[in-house]
Design a protein around this motif. Structure first.
Motif: not given
Length: 179
Positions: A135-149
């Motif tokens: 799995i390759i997770l691509v994100s700007d990693a800003e404002q993670v505010n929902a769902g599991p960690s």
């Protein structure tokens, strides 16, 4: 007789017979990769430059992922998008053009739930047997505010034999020391 043959050929042409690329019996010789892509509202930020033109993180993501897909012809690749919720864009497939078209149809939303995206990607990777699962997770990693960690989910996925890689979208042009 010629009229009937011509009519039959015309009807056949109008029916547009097609062969789906995804239905072939040929198995991929590569690995199974699920892309988990950030489609949150922060991806609308226009802080990247491509071909001397200012573009959003979203546009840059689609361009880079499209290049990645074309460079991996033997791997089965699928995609999950996440914003406040996560959704499957494509199951594992060898049809790069179809997957790229699906990605280009997506639009950024609100919220960020990467952990949910990881869980959906894992659900589609687990049935693959005797093959590498990534799995390759691509994100700007800003404002993670929902769902599991992300971290506990990634640790559990590692126990199932799924490798998780995280790629953070960063614009280095605003960082003077890295110019």
């Amino acid at each position: 007789l010629f009229r009937y043959v011509a009519l039959a050929l015309l009807l056949l042409a109008l029916a547009r017979p097609q062969v789906e690329k995804g239905l072939g019996d040929e198995d991929a010789k590569g690995i199974n990769i699920m892309l988990v892509l950030d489609f949150s509202s922060t991806m609308n930020t226009r802080d990247f430059t491509i071909e001397h033109r200012k573009v959003s993180r979203f546009e840059a993501l689609i361009k880079v992922i499209s290049e990645f897909l074309r460079a991996r012809p033997n791997d089965r690749i699928g995609a999950v998008r996440f914003d406040r919720e996560a959704f499957l864009i494509s199951p594992l497939t060898l049809d790069r053009d179809w997957l790229i078209a699906r990605l280009q149809d997506e639009k950024p939303g609100r919220g960020t739930a990467p952990g949910s995206g990881l869980l959906i990607a894992a659900e589609h990777l687990l049935p693959a047997t005797n093959q590498t699962k990534v799995i390759i997770l691509v994100s700007d990693a800003e404002q993670v505010n929902a769902g599991p960690s992300i971290e506990p989910v990634a640790k559990e996925l590692a126990k199932l034999g799924i490798k998780v890689h995280f790629i953070q979208i960063v614009d280095f042009t605003d960082m003077g020391a890295l110019r």
